[in-house]
Enzyme design. Structure first.
Site, PDB file in Angstrom:
ATOM      1  N   ASP A  26      35.815  -2.755  -3.689  1.00 26.19           N
ATOM      2  CA  ASP A  26      35.388  -4.051  -4.481  1.00 26.19           C
ATOM      3  C   ASP A  26      35.390  -3.745  -5.965  1.00 26.19           C
ATOM      4  O   ASP A  26      35.994  -3.815  -7.187  1.00 26.19           O
ATOM      5  CB  ASP A  26      34.980  -5.039  -4.392  1.00 26.19           C
ATOM      6  CG  ASP A  26      36.056  -6.117  -2.937  1.00 26.19           C
ATOM      7  OD1 ASP A  26      36.808  -6.058  -3.167  1.00 26.19           O
ATOM      8  OD2 ASP A  26      34.712  -6.295  -2.072  1.00 26.19           O
ATOM      9  N   LYS A  73      32.026  -8.850   5.934  1.00 26.16           N
ATOM     10  CA  LYS A  73      31.890  -7.066   4.428  1.00 26.16           C
ATOM     11  C   LYS A  73      30.694  -6.569   5.744  1.00 26.16           C
ATOM     12  O   LYS A  73      30.637  -5.469   5.229  1.00 26.16           O
ATOM     13  CB  LYS A  73      32.221  -7.726   3.556  1.00 26.16           C
ATOM     14  CG  LYS A  73      33.627  -7.991   3.131  1.00 26.16           C
ATOM     15  CD  LYS A  73      33.492  -8.109   1.519  1.00 26.16           C
ATOM     16  CE  LYS A  73      34.658  -8.657   0.538  1.00 26.16           C
ATOM     17  NZ  LYS A  73      34.477  -8.100  -0.241  1.00 26.16           N
TER      18      LYS A  73
END
Ligand SMILES: NC(=O)c1ccc[n+]([C@@H]2O[C@H](COP(=O)([O-])OP(=O)(O)OC[C@H]3O[C@@H](n4cnc5c(N)ncnc54)[C@H](OP(=O)(O)O)[C@@H]3O)[C@@H](O)[C@H]2O)c1
Length: 290
Positions: free
Chosen positions: A102, A66
């Protein structure tokens, strides 16, 4: 031309994103496939460059890539910059943008499923790893009134409390005490929390403490919402404790699907069929014995 979407990680075998994303694409009749690709840390740059191809809509990114994808992108949006992590890349005519769904997915899941929004509330975050950091930033951006962060390793909780304080939210770090240990600070924090989020791996199948719960029913107020980020099993020990306390309980599969729903809209421009995707994700977890 069949468009390509997918998810990269290392390892990636466990990911259920292909199942629920493909269900959403098929339901809307979109000519695209969602695959999973295992990409080594050394291979991230070349892989991301390949996403500029005309048949690529973009990808999701999971652990451990990420942060690693960021230098290879043309632009990174505000949420991803704040989180220091990208979970979605979108390809528009060879230009790659990075996003993070997220935090927004976590907030959307809570709002839709329980009616919770952070404005003016008190939240207790259990854990201080990567997921806890993203949840903390989402709550801060959502206008939470105050935060308590409880973690086994106190220094990591202190780092997160500092981050919240720098963003203008009153916050305290406390130890995450084990059952049987004196738990005054934790019990007190739970008693006054509107939202309790488990961001530890406690209760996760095959995890370090798979049958454990960070809190017991007598520590959870009936008025609280308890959100476990763990989604394997679907019904985790802390969710059982929450139900026994009469509190509202939400499992981690909702956040997982809602972050995917937001990515889906970025790639296709279409509203994702949430119910279809949730149903596919739940069925997949059940088929894996969760
Ligand atoms: N639903 C979703 O969409 C979603 C998204 C992201 C993550 N998750 C889930 O969230 C969980 C955390 O992920 P992460 O990436 O933040 O992991 P991480 O960075 O490895 O952090 C793990 C956390 O769990 C704590 N912990 C681990 N074992 C423990 C034990 N035996 N007793 C007490 N605390 C313990 C760690 O405490 P220390 O700091 O003391 O080590 C740390 O706070 C995972 O289960 C993951 O699957 C779900």
């Amino acid at each position: 031309m069949t468009a390509k979407i997918g998810i990269i990680g290392y390892p990636i075998g466990h990911s259920i994103s292909p199942v629920f994303q493909q269900a959403g694409l098929d339901h809307l009749g979109i000519d695209a496939t969602y695959e999973k690709w295992e990409v080594t840390p050394e291979g991230v740059g070349d892989f991301v460059d390949g996403l500029r191809a005309p048949d690529s809509l973009g990808i999701n990114i999971t652990v451990p890539h990420k942060q690693a994808v960021i230098p290879f992108l043309d632009e990174v949006d505000e949420w991803a910059t704040a989180a220091g992590a990208v979970n979605t890349i979108v390809n528009r005519d060879g230009r790659l943008t990075g996003h993070n769904t997220d935090g927004p997915g976590f907030l959307r899941a809570l709002l839709v499923e329980t009616g919770y929004s952070p404005q003016g509330t008190r939240a207790l975050i259990l854990g201080a790893g990567g997921a806890a950091r993203g949840i903390l930033l989402a709550l801060v951006r959502g206008g939470v009134d105050s935060l308590v962060i409880a973690n086994r390793t106190l220094e990591r909780a202190e780092t997160l409390a500092q981050l919240a304080s720098e963003n203008g939210v009153e916050s305290v770090a406390i130890p995450l005490t084990k059952s049987g240990e004196p738990a005054d600070a934790l019990t007190e924090a739970a008693a006054s929390a509107n939202l309790i989020v488990n961001c530890t791996t406690i209760g996760m199948s095959h995890g370090p403490d798979e049958h454990g719960s960070p809190l017991s029913a007598d520590q959870i107020p009936a008025s609280a919402i308890v959100n476990d980020l763990v989604y394997n099993p679907l019904l985790t020990p802390i969710l059982k404790e929450a139900a026994a306390a009469g509190a509202t309980a939400l499992g981690g599969l909702h956040m997982l699907v809602y972050q995917g729903v937001l990515s889906f809209k970025m790639w296709t421009g279409k509203d994702a069929p949430v119910d279809v995707m949730l149903e596919a994700a739940t069925a997949e977890m059940a088929s894996r014995g969760a």
